[in-house]
Design an enzyme around this catalytic site. Structure first.
Site, mmCIF file in Angstrom:
data_model
loop_
_atom_site.group_PDB
_atom_site.id
_atom_site.type_symbol
_atom_site.label_atom_id
_atom_site.label_comp_id
_atom_site.label_asym_id
_atom_site.label_seq_id
_atom_site.Cartn_x
_atom_site.Cartn_y
_atom_site.Cartn_z
ATOM 1 N N TRP A 57 1.063 -1.503 0.016
ATOM 2 C CA TRP A 57 0.235 -0.160 -0.284
ATOM 3 C C TRP A 57 1.487 1.584 -0.494
ATOM 4 O O TRP A 57 0.242 2.305 -0.150
ATOM 5 C CB TRP A 57 -0.847 -0.200 1.383
ATOM 6 C CG TRP A 57 -0.042 -0.158 2.532
ATOM 7 C CD1 TRP A 57 -0.509 -1.138 2.866
ATOM 8 C CD2 TRP A 57 0.580 0.371 3.134
ATOM 9 N NE1 TRP A 57 0.868 -1.621 3.782
ATOM 10 C CE2 TRP A 57 0.908 -0.066 4.186
ATOM 11 C CE3 TRP A 57 0.746 1.783 3.121
ATOM 12 C CZ2 TRP A 57 2.478 -0.188 5.680
ATOM 13 C CZ3 TRP A 57 1.682 2.181 3.791
ATOM 14 C CH2 TRP A 57 2.213 1.192 5.412
ATOM 15 N N ARG A 116 5.758 -0.219 -11.546
ATOM 16 C CA ARG A 116 7.151 -1.300 -11.234
ATOM 17 C C ARG A 116 7.692 -2.107 -12.071
ATOM 18 O O ARG A 116 8.157 -3.101 -12.437
ATOM 19 C CB ARG A 116 8.596 -0.432 -10.364
ATOM 20 C CG ARG A 116 9.674 -0.863 -10.177
ATOM 21 C CD ARG A 116 9.701 -0.026 -9.440
ATOM 22 N NE ARG A 116 9.596 -1.443 -7.758
ATOM 23 C CZ ARG A 116 10.170 -1.053 -6.840
ATOM 24 N NH1 ARG A 116 10.943 0.288 -6.577
ATOM 25 N NH2 ARG A 116 10.340 -1.426 -6.083
ATOM 26 N N LYS A 172 -2.623 -7.571 -8.526
ATOM 27 C CA LYS A 172 -4.132 -7.318 -6.613
ATOM 28 C C LYS A 172 -2.856 -6.596 -6.139
ATOM 29 O O LYS A 172 -1.935 -6.479 -5.289
ATOM 30 C CB LYS A 172 -3.102 -9.077 -6.488
ATOM 31 C CG LYS A 172 -4.659 -9.156 -5.006
ATOM 32 C CD LYS A 172 -4.420 -9.828 -3.840
ATOM 33 C CE LYS A 172 -3.752 -8.973 -3.131
ATOM 34 N NZ LYS A 172 -4.399 -7.630 -2.636
ATOM 35 N N ALA A 181 -3.090 -3.785 -2.647
ATOM 36 C CA ALA A 181 -3.424 -4.159 -1.505
ATOM 37 C C ALA A 181 -4.447 -3.718 -1.020
ATOM 38 O O ALA A 181 -4.833 -2.747 -1.547
ATOM 39 C CB ALA A 181 -2.012 -3.625 -0.643
ATOM 40 N N GLY A 191 6.769 -6.629 -0.782
ATOM 41 C CA GLY A 191 5.838 -6.588 0.217
ATOM 42 C C GLY A 191 7.007 -6.713 1.529
ATOM 43 O O GLY A 191 8.109 -6.783 1.554
ATOM 44 N N GLU A 209 10.877 -8.271 -3.996
ATOM 45 C CA GLU A 209 11.129 -7.324 -3.023
ATOM 46 C C GLU A 209 10.857 -7.075 -1.240
ATOM 47 O O GLU A 209 9.207 -6.681 -1.981
ATOM 48 C CB GLU A 209 10.240 -6.153 -4.349
ATOM 49 C CG GLU A 209 11.005 -5.791 -5.292
ATOM 50 C CD GLU A 209 12.435 -4.891 -4.951
ATOM 51 O OE1 GLU A 209 12.868 -4.817 -3.945
ATOM 52 O OE2 GLU A 209 12.982 -5.463 -6.432
ATOM 53 N N CYS A 253 10.267 0.989 1.690
ATOM 54 C CA CYS A 253 10.751 0.261 3.000
ATOM 55 C C CYS A 253 12.585 0.630 2.514
ATOM 56 O O CYS A 253 12.763 -0.387 3.301
ATOM 57 C CB CYS A 253 11.017 -0.990 1.451
ATOM 58 S SG CYS A 253 10.733 0.011 -0.593
ATOM 59 N N GLU A 300 11.670 -3.779 11.180
ATOM 60 C CA GLU A 300 11.223 -2.347 10.388
ATOM 61 C C GLU A 300 10.736 -1.454 10.800
ATOM 62 O O GLU A 300 9.164 -2.173 11.563
ATOM 63 C CB GLU A 300 10.429 -3.210 8.968
ATOM 64 C CG GLU A 300 10.888 -2.080 7.846
ATOM 65 C CD GLU A 300 10.022 -2.892 6.391
ATOM 66 O OE1 GLU A 300 9.695 -3.914 6.529
ATOM 67 O OE2 GLU A 300 10.751 -2.502 5.582
ATOM 68 N N SER A 304 15.612 5.977 -5.569
ATOM 69 C CA SER A 304 15.213 5.405 -6.452
ATOM 70 C C SER A 304 15.239 5.673 -7.609
ATOM 71 O O SER A 304 15.190 7.364 -7.371
ATOM 72 C CB SER A 304 14.184 5.092 -5.880
ATOM 73 O OG SER A 304 13.229 5.092 -4.744
#
Ligand code: NAP
Length: 483
Positions: free
Chosen positions: A156, A165, A180, A182, A234, A256, A290, A387, A447
């Site tokens: 999400w 991506r 699919k 979130a 995720g 990822e 992340c 995390e 990124s």
């Protein structure tokens, strides 16, 4: 005024180019995290719908794989142009369902759209190989063929970029997909489905499948022989479950996963550059990234100054609904995320840590948490190993490079890391010893569409973006040939 925009988004499943309700009528509520109010409800795909989605992608596969790479590139180019034109609209949708500020939503759309451009350009540039066997016995021909029907599961936190991506390289490679999204953020994905249809993506090539029954539908699709690829972004925890399931049929997997990024401040670091980079690395998407800096390791000679400057910078941030003027930090995604972040801070404090700023939930509705700086933390505290995924900076000190390298690597994760220091040779030497797929030196933003994005250790398998991203959706076929 975004209510009208939200209600213009189709809310059914997108299968085979049609908008269809779920077979059993189930729906998922979408909540605005700034107000805790329901803003939409979307169809929740069932196991029967999952089989239908695989069928639609499978049926569309041969014709899409047979289109020329240039044609596929052109469709992606159309998508790039259309999303660029509608960037504000998409940024608002993202902000409403995910919570981020409008500026961050715009930043996400600008990042997301680049995957359409990049992979649209890559599509015609993916050549095979030709060679002669060393013994001279035959010629070696290597072709790249689409891996086939791909299940794309996204989180999400970046509802547009995590989708594009994966969608862009898959389509460029000639694969058909089922996305699919979130359950917290299906609207951006559904809006993207409508845009891709308009951009000329043929029916069945992209299917979008929100579902509140992620485990059952993933199990169903991964058991279906027609599905040959899983690309997941995720948590490591869910990645592990999916890899176990995928192993039953040896489904090709790209993963990822989670991170626990160290941010290392060497003794010769420029403090202005460092605090600027630290704020970006920590506060992108309110800390729900992340690659977000999870723990700051600061040389003892700079520890006090860095801690004070971070506390001042964090205290100056204005927290509130992402679409309001002048807001720097939006809400977190849901109540359980706020509870988790608060729990980690409270436990650290109970263990002797000191809160320099923040450390509380502001009063009123919305899933907010104050930007927080915590020092004097026990190295064994949970907050150092989990995390955080929230606006909390934890700061500890070190004396030697060897010590900080050991601390930075003391994690199961290896996604991102950051190093600040004026001596680039020294920073590179430290970087070479950090087990991480991506490292930023004197900067807090990593990124880039053209760079391989991904992690080592339990942060993942494979890479997205760059040329590598497309190869995740291609199989190599070697043909030994004499002529
Ligand atoms: P998550 O709980 O792992 O969920 C990710 C996706 O998996 C969602 O679509 C979710 O669907 C689905 N899912 C959950 N359980 C599943 C199951 N048993 N079987 C199949 N699908 C399942 O992660 P998240 O909370 O959305 O995202 C945060 C995590 O993603 C963090 O760990 C972050 O580091 C990681 N992340 C990694 C990257 C990267 O590039 N490495 C990028 C962004 C985020 P539902 O929503 O319907 O449950």
């Amino acid at each position: 005024m975004t209510d009208k925009l939200i209600s213009s988004i189709p809310t059914d499943l997108y299968i085979g180019g049609q908008w269809v309700p779920s077979s059993d009528g189930a729906r998922i509520d979408v909540v605005d995290p700034a107000t805790e109010k329901v803003i939409a409800n979307v169809a929740s795909g069932s196991v029967a719908d999952a089989t239908r989605a695989v069928e639609a992608a499978y049926d569309a596969g041969p014709a899409w794989a047979a289109t020329s790479p240039r044609q596929r590139g052109e469709v992606l180019r159309n998508a790039f142009n259309m999303l660029t034109e509608r960037r504000v609209e998409f940024a608002k949708i993202i902000s409403r369902e995910e919570g981020k500020t409008l500026a961050e939503g715009l930043g996400e759309v600008d990042y997301a759209v680049e995957f359409f451009r990049w992979f649209g350009e890559e599509a015609p540039r993916t050549m095979g190989q030709f060679g002669r066997s060393p013994a001279g016995a035959n010629n070696i021909l290597v072709d790249h063929i689409p891996v086939g029907v791909s299940l794309l599961i996204t989180p999400w936190n970046f509802p547009a970029a995590m989708g594009t991506r994966k969608i862009a390289p898959a389509l460029a490679a000639g694969c058909t997909v089922i996305l699919k999204p979130a359950s917290e953020t299906p609207l951006t994905a559904l809006a993207l489905a409508a845009l891709l249809k308009e951009a000329g993506v043929p029916d069945g090539v992209v299917n979008v499948f929100p579902s509140g029954r992620s485990s059952e539908i993933a199990n169903c699709m991964l058991s279906d022989d027609r599905l040959t690829k899983l690309s997941f972004t995720g948590s490591t925890e869910v990645g592990r479950i999916l890899l176990a399931k995928a192993s039953e049929r040896i489904v090709n997997c790209s993963m990822e996963l989670g991170g626990n990024a160290p941010f290392i401040v060497l003794e010769d670091a420029d403090m202005d550059v460092t605090v600027g980079a630290a704020m970006v690395a920590k506060m992108r998407n309110a800390g729900e990234s992340c690659v977000g800096a999870n723990r700051f390791h600061v040389h003892s000679s700079l520890y006090a100054e860095f801690s004070d400057r971070m506390a001042a910078a964090m205290a100056a941030l204005k927290v509130g609904p992402g679409l309001e003027e002048g807001i720097d930090v939006g809400p977190l995604i849901n109540k359980s995320t706020v509870d988790k972040v608060a729990g980690l801070v409270d436990a650290a404090v109970a263990g002797g840590a000191k809160v320099l700023t923040g450390g509380k939930r502001p009063p009123g509705p919305g899933f907010f948490y104050e930007p927080t700086v915590v020092t004097n933390i026990e190295r064994s505290a949970d907050i150092m190993h989990t995390e955080i995924f929230g606006p909390v900076a934890t700061i500890t000190e070190f004396e030697t490079d060897a010590e900080v390298i050991q601390q930075a690597n003391d994690t199961i994760f290896g996604l991102a890391a950051y190093i600040c220091g004026r001596d680039i040779g020294r920073a590179l030497s430290v970087a070479s010893k950090i087990d991480s797929g991506m490292i930023g030196i004197n900067r807090g933003f990593l990124s880039d569409t053209a760079a391989p994005f991904g992690g080592m250790k339990q942060s993942g398998l494979g890479r997205e973006g760059s040329q590598d991203g497309m190869h995740e959706f291609l199989e190599k076929k070697y043909i030994a040939v004499d002529w």
